[in-house]
Motif scaffolding. Structure first.
Motif, PDB file in Angstrom:
ATOM      1  N   ALA A 109     -21.759  39.379  26.234  1.00 29.12           N
ATOM      2  CA  ALA A 109     -23.002  39.013  25.537  1.00 29.12           C
ATOM      3  C   ALA A 109     -22.798  37.940  24.475  1.00 29.12           C
ATOM      4  CB  ALA A 109     -23.660  40.258  24.924  1.00 29.12           C
ATOM      5  N   PRO A 110     -22.291  36.766  24.831  1.00 26.79           N
ATOM      6  CA  PRO A 110     -22.120  35.683  23.862  1.00 26.79           C
ATOM      7  C   PRO A 110     -23.460  35.053  23.497  1.00 26.79           C
ATOM      8  CG  PRO A 110     -21.661  34.863  26.043  1.00 26.79           C
ATOM      9  CD  PRO A 110     -21.914  36.340  26.195  1.00 26.79           C
ATOM     10  N   ARG A 111     -23.439  34.230  22.449  1.00 28.76           N
ATOM     11  CA  ARG A 111     -24.668  33.514  22.065  1.00 28.76           C
ATOM     12  C   ARG A 111     -25.058  32.488  23.126  1.00 28.76           C
ATOM     13  NH1 ARG A 111     -25.300  28.819  19.340  1.00 28.76           N
ATOM     14  NH2 ARG A 111     -23.080  28.726  18.823  1.00 28.76           N
ATOM     15  N   ARG A 112     -24.061  31.853  23.705  1.00 28.70           N
ATOM     16  CA  ARG A 112     -24.340  30.882  24.759  1.00 28.70           C
ATOM     17  C   ARG A 112     -23.119  30.752  25.663  1.00 28.70           C
ATOM     18  NH1 ARG A 112     -23.533  24.641  22.834  1.00 28.70           N
ATOM     19  NH2 ARG A 112     -21.520  24.907  21.803  1.00 28.70           N
ATOM     20  N   VAL A 113     -23.359  30.218  26.862  1.00 31.42           N
ATOM     21  CA  VAL A 113     -22.315  29.955  27.844  1.00 31.42           C
ATOM     22  C   VAL A 113     -22.314  28.464  28.127  1.00 31.42           C
ATOM     23  CG1 VAL A 113     -21.613  30.298  30.259  1.00 31.42           C
ATOM     24  CG2 VAL A 113     -22.471  32.231  28.911  1.00 31.42           C
ATOM     25  N   ILE A 114     -21.116  27.864  28.174  1.00 29.95           N
ATOM     26  CA  ILE A 114     -21.031  26.462  28.566  1.00 29.95           C
ATOM     27  C   ILE A 114     -20.007  26.322  29.688  1.00 29.95           C
ATOM     28  CG2 ILE A 114     -21.644  25.646  26.251  1.00 29.95           C
ATOM     29  CD1 ILE A 114     -18.691  24.734  25.990  1.00 29.95           C
ATOM     30  N   ALA A 115     -20.188  25.263  30.457  1.00 28.68           N
ATOM     31  CA  ALA A 115     -19.255  24.946  31.545  1.00 28.68           C
ATOM     32  C   ALA A 115     -19.195  23.438  31.668  1.00 28.68           C
ATOM     33  CB  ALA A 115     -19.720  25.581  32.850  1.00 28.68           C
ATOM     34  N   ASP A 116     -18.119  22.937  32.299  1.00 29.96           N
ATOM     35  CA  ASP A 116     -18.039  21.523  32.625  1.00 29.96           C
ATOM     36  C   ASP A 116     -17.630  21.403  34.087  1.00 29.96           C
ATOM     37  OD1 ASP A 116     -15.441  22.490  31.380  1.00 29.96           O
ATOM     38  OD2 ASP A 116     -14.747  20.617  32.290  1.00 29.96           O
ATOM     39  N   SER A 117     -18.112  20.349  34.741  1.00 27.15           N
ATOM     40  CA  SER A 117     -17.960  20.284  36.179  1.00 27.15           C
ATOM     41  C   SER A 117     -18.297  18.899  36.686  1.00 27.15           C
ATOM     42  CB  SER A 117     -18.906  21.316  36.819  1.00 27.15           C
ATOM     43  OG  SER A 117     -19.020  21.138  38.204  1.00 27.15           O
ATOM     44  N   SER A 118     -17.716  18.555  37.852  1.00 24.82           N
ATOM     45  CA  SER A 118     -18.162  17.352  38.551  1.00 24.82           C
ATOM     46  C   SER A 118     -19.361  17.666  39.428  1.00 24.82           C
ATOM     47  CB  SER A 118     -17.020  16.785  39.408  1.00 24.82           C
ATOM     48  OG  SER A 118     -16.581  17.750  40.341  1.00 24.82           O
ATOM     49  N   GLY A 119     -19.791  18.919  39.452  1.00 22.56           N
ATOM     50  CA  GLY A 119     -20.998  19.279  40.186  1.00 22.56           C
ATOM     51  C   GLY A 119     -21.033  20.698  40.700  1.00 22.56           C
ATOM     52  N   ASN A 120     -20.133  21.067  41.606  1.00 23.36           N
ATOM     53  CA  ASN A 120     -20.244  22.353  42.281  1.00 23.36           C
ATOM     54  C   ASN A 120     -19.982  23.545  41.371  1.00 23.36           C
ATOM     55  OD1 ASN A 120     -21.037  21.401  44.778  1.00 23.36           O
ATOM     56  ND2 ASN A 120     -18.952  21.205  45.551  1.00 23.36           N
ATOM     57  N   ALA A 121     -18.974  23.460  40.509  1.00 21.93           N
ATOM     58  CA  ALA A 121     -18.743  24.567  39.576  1.00 21.93           C
ATOM     59  C   ALA A 121     -19.922  24.706  38.622  1.00 21.93           C
ATOM     60  CB  ALA A 121     -17.449  24.361  38.805  1.00 21.93           C
ATOM     61  N   GLY A 122     -20.491  23.578  38.234  1.00 22.95           N
ATOM     62  CA  GLY A 122     -21.645  23.609  37.344  1.00 22.95           C
ATOM     63  C   GLY A 122     -22.856  24.254  37.979  1.00 22.95           C
ATOM     64  N   THR A 123     -23.107  23.936  39.248  1.00 22.31           N
ATOM     65  CA  THR A 123     -24.249  24.558  39.925  1.00 22.31           C
ATOM     66  C   THR A 123     -24.019  26.056  40.093  1.00 22.31           C
ATOM     67  OG1 THR A 123     -23.365  24.073  42.135  1.00 22.31           O
ATOM     68  CG2 THR A 123     -24.825  22.433  41.164  1.00 22.31           C
ATOM     69  N   ALA A 124     -22.774  26.435  40.364  1.00 22.87           N
ATOM     70  CA  ALA A 124     -22.464  27.850  40.540  1.00 22.87           C
ATOM     71  C   ALA A 124     -22.621  28.620  39.231  1.00 22.87           C
ATOM     72  CB  ALA A 124     -21.057  28.015  41.097  1.00 22.87           C
ATOM     73  N   VAL A 125     -22.092  28.073  38.139  1.00 22.78           N
ATOM     74  CA  VAL A 125     -22.229  28.748  36.846  1.00 22.78           C
ATOM     75  C   VAL A 125     -23.699  28.814  36.434  1.00 22.78           C
ATOM     76  CG1 VAL A 125     -21.721  28.569  34.368  1.00 22.78           C
ATOM     77  CG2 VAL A 125     -19.897  28.227  36.051  1.00 22.78           C
ATOM     78  N   ALA A 126     -24.450  27.757  36.701  1.00 20.81           N
ATOM     79  CA  ALA A 126     -25.878  27.771  36.368  1.00 20.81           C
ATOM     80  C   ALA A 126     -26.609  28.863  37.139  1.00 20.81           C
ATOM     81  CB  ALA A 126     -26.492  26.407  36.668  1.00 20.81           C
ATOM     82  N   ALA A 127     -26.312  28.992  38.436  1.00 23.50           N
ATOM     83  CA  ALA A 127     -26.990  29.988  39.261  1.00 23.50           C
ATOM     84  C   ALA A 127     -26.627  31.404  38.849  1.00 23.50           C
ATOM     85  CB  ALA A 127     -26.635  29.759  40.734  1.00 23.50           C
ATOM     86  N   TYR A 128     -25.341  31.661  38.681  1.00 20.73           N
ATOM     87  CA  TYR A 128     -24.923  33.017  38.327  1.00 20.73           C
ATOM     88  C   TYR A 128     -25.242  33.336  36.870  1.00 20.73           C
ATOM     89  CZ  TYR A 128     -22.908  33.685  42.885  1.00 20.73           C
ATOM     90  OH  TYR A 128     -22.758  33.835  44.242  1.00 20.73           O
ATOM     91  N   GLY A 129     -25.267  32.309  36.024  1.00 18.87           N
ATOM     92  CA  GLY A 129     -25.723  32.515  34.659  1.00 18.87           C
ATOM     93  C   GLY A 129     -27.185  32.944  34.626  1.00 18.87           C
ATOM     94  N   ARG A 142     -28.713  34.474  37.072  1.00 18.29           N
ATOM     95  CA  ARG A 142     -28.735  35.830  37.621  1.00 18.29           C
ATOM     96  C   ARG A 142     -28.368  36.861  36.551  1.00 18.29           C
ATOM     97  NH1 ARG A 142     -30.742  38.640  42.031  1.00 18.29           N
ATOM     98  NH2 ARG A 142     -29.267  40.225  42.752  1.00 18.29           N
ATOM     99  N   ALA A 143     -27.441  36.496  35.667  1.00 10.40           N
ATOM    100  CA  ALA A 143     -26.970  37.415  34.629  1.00 10.40           C
ATOM    101  C   ALA A 143     -27.784  37.337  33.345  1.00 10.40           C
ATOM    102  CB  ALA A 143     -25.504  37.114  34.318  1.00 10.40           C
ATOM    103  N   GLY A 144     -28.794  36.460  33.296  1.00  9.75           N
ATOM    104  CA  GLY A 144     -29.627  36.338  32.111  1.00  9.75           C
ATOM    105  C   GLY A 144     -28.949  35.660  30.945  1.00  9.75           C
ATOM    106  N   LEU A 145     -28.084  34.677  31.237  1.00  6.87           N
ATOM    107  CA  LEU A 145     -27.312  34.002  30.202  1.00  6.87           C
ATOM    108  C   LEU A 145     -27.899  32.651  29.840  1.00  6.87           C
ATOM    109  CD1 LEU A 145     -23.816  34.729  31.789  1.00  6.87           C
ATOM    110  CD2 LEU A 145     -24.786  35.886  29.787  1.00  6.87           C
ATOM    111  N   ASP A 146     -27.710  32.245  28.604  1.00  3.27           N
ATOM    112  CA  ASP A 146     -28.119  30.927  28.128  1.00  3.27           C
ATOM    113  C   ASP A 146     -26.993  29.947  28.451  1.00  3.27           C
ATOM    114  OD1 ASP A 146     -28.157  28.650  26.215  1.00  3.27           O
ATOM    115  OD2 ASP A 146     -29.926  29.656  25.437  1.00  3.27           O
ATOM    116  N   CYS A 147     -27.219  29.033  29.405  1.00  2.00           N
ATOM    117  CA  CYS A 147     -26.143  28.185  29.924  1.00  2.00           C
ATOM    118  C   CYS A 147     -26.397  26.697  29.656  1.00  2.00           C
ATOM    119  CB  CYS A 147     -25.996  28.363  31.429  1.00  2.00           C
ATOM    120  SG  CYS A 147     -25.300  29.937  31.911  1.00  2.00           S
ATOM    121  N   THR A 148     -25.330  26.003  29.324  1.00  2.00           N
ATOM    122  CA  THR A 148     -25.319  24.544  29.233  1.00  2.00           C
ATOM    123  C   THR A 148     -24.170  24.037  30.094  1.00  2.00           C
ATOM    124  OG1 THR A 148     -26.195  24.565  26.978  1.00  2.00           O
ATOM    125  CG2 THR A 148     -25.095  22.550  27.711  1.00  2.00           C
TER     126      THR A 148
END
Length: 369
Positions: free
Chosen positions: A112-132, A134-140
């Motif tokens: 339960a962090p305040r926010r989630v961040i990720a960096d990506s050339s594309g595919n990891a970013g789309t995956a983290v965004a989708a699963y974030g 799904r999990a109700g996370l605030d993602c950048t």
């Protein structure tokens, strides 16, 4: 919250609880490994289990997920007499990165962090965004300015904020790591957080199950940051430790010729990527997902390939184009990064049985020009 696991730095030996938001070793700033003992997966008991990667529960550091989208269990289909392809582009977000992203999202959901961040050339970013989502996370998600517009659209569609960084993949990683140091931030890094590798290792567990308790002679694996290869090596070591395989497959690591620091380091018998091997930066390549001039886990990747008796191969841009067209004619529409291993296998067919991963869908990028 988790099984018995803790972060440990493979270089310094520094430890941290897996419940902490400390995203790297505080001493050397290197990526964490996970001190976790995987249990033996009972092959004969798998038939009645959930049809996703979570069926290998004994080997996973998390259990009872709420963030799952049914990822894993992708088809294995023949391409040639002795070469098969694992269709990992048939995932919820159309890339193999879902295997690791679900682990990061599930861990973050519990922390339960305040926010989630990720960096990506594309595919990891789309995956983290989708699963974030799904999990109700605030993602950048931080991405390089040259990221495919279709991947940017997908990230936005999942409700994540985009930070488009001027420059290449390395500039994007630096920006994200600076943000990751802010309090209350969970860095959903597919490179630095080892939970991601414990997701990608299920690629090999699925092969092992589908092949009746054995593995092919050779595994071709695309390598930029090396998350699929390191996950594969982790699974192979676990299966061998439990006496569940007779021998280890060779790992053939594939890079684009235009950006091949690891291949050059391997050829030079170096233990790490040297300045000479990484020179030139992220030169233009169709395989954007593996255009990584300074992979943080370089030493681990090189060691894993050598320990397997494997090798590195590089593929030209023309071979990438040809391999993408060849797969399309076979009914498989795969993005340029995802065809690199097939390009390598076409150029030099392997001895014995082999599997190539088709890692990302062509719908994300279109055909290479």
């Amino acid at each position: 919250m988790t099984k018995d696991a803790a972060y440990i730095c493979p270089e310094c030996g520094v430890r941290s609880p897996a419940s902490a938001l400390t995203w790297c070793c505080p001493r050397c700033r290197g990526p964490w490994d996970l001190d976790f003992r995987a249990g033996a997966v009972p092959l004969g008991a798998l038939a009645g289990r959930v049809n996703s990667l979570w069926r290998y529960e004994e080997a996973l550091p998390l259990s009872s997920p709420r963030a799952s989208l049914g990822e894993g269990r992708t088809p294995l289909v023949p391409l040639a007499d002795t070469v098969s392809a694992k269709l990992d582009f048939l995932m919820p977000t159309l890339s193999f990165k879902d295997r690791g992203a679900v682990m990061l999202a599930e861990l973050a959901r519990r922390l339960a962090p305040r926010r989630v961040i990720a960096d990506s050339s594309g595919n990891a970013g789309t995956a983290v965004a989708a699963y974030g989502a799904r999990a109700g996370l605030d993602c950048t998600v931080y991405v390089p300015e040259a990221t495919s517009p279709k991947k940017l659209e997908q990230i936005r569609a999942h409700g994540a904020r985009l930070e488009v960084v001027p420059g290449d993949r390395e500039a994007t990683a630096r920006a994200a790591r600076a943000a990751a140091d802010e309090p209350g931030t969970f860095y959903a890094s597919h490179v630095y957080n080892p939970y991601f590798l414990h997701g990608t290792k299920t690629y090999v567990y699925e092969l092992w199950e589908d092949l009746g308790g054995r593995l092919p002679d050779t595994l071709f694996l695309p390598v930029g940051n090396g998350t699929l290869l390191l996950g594969a090596a982790l699974a192979i070591a676990e299966l061998e430790a439990h006496g569940l395989i007779a021998g280890r497959p060779r790992l053939v690591a594939v890079q684009a010729e235009a950006v091949a620091p690891l291949a050059r380091a391997f050829e030079a018998d170096a233990l790490d990527v040297t300045p000479a091997a990484a020179s030139g930066g992220a030169a233009a390549t169709l395989a954007e997902g593996i255009a990584i001039p300074h992979p943080p886990r370089a030493r681990q990747i090189l060691r894993a390939v050598r320990d397997s008796g494997g090798e590195f191969r590089t593929v030209t841009e023309d071979r990438i184009r040809d391999a993408q067209r060849d797969l399309a004619r076979r009914g498989l529409y795969v993005e340029p990064t995802g065809v690199a291993c097939w390009a390598a296998a076409l150029a030099e067919p392997p001895a014995g049985t082999a599997v190539v991963p088709l890692c990302g869908a062509g719908a994300k990028t279109g055909m290479a020009q």
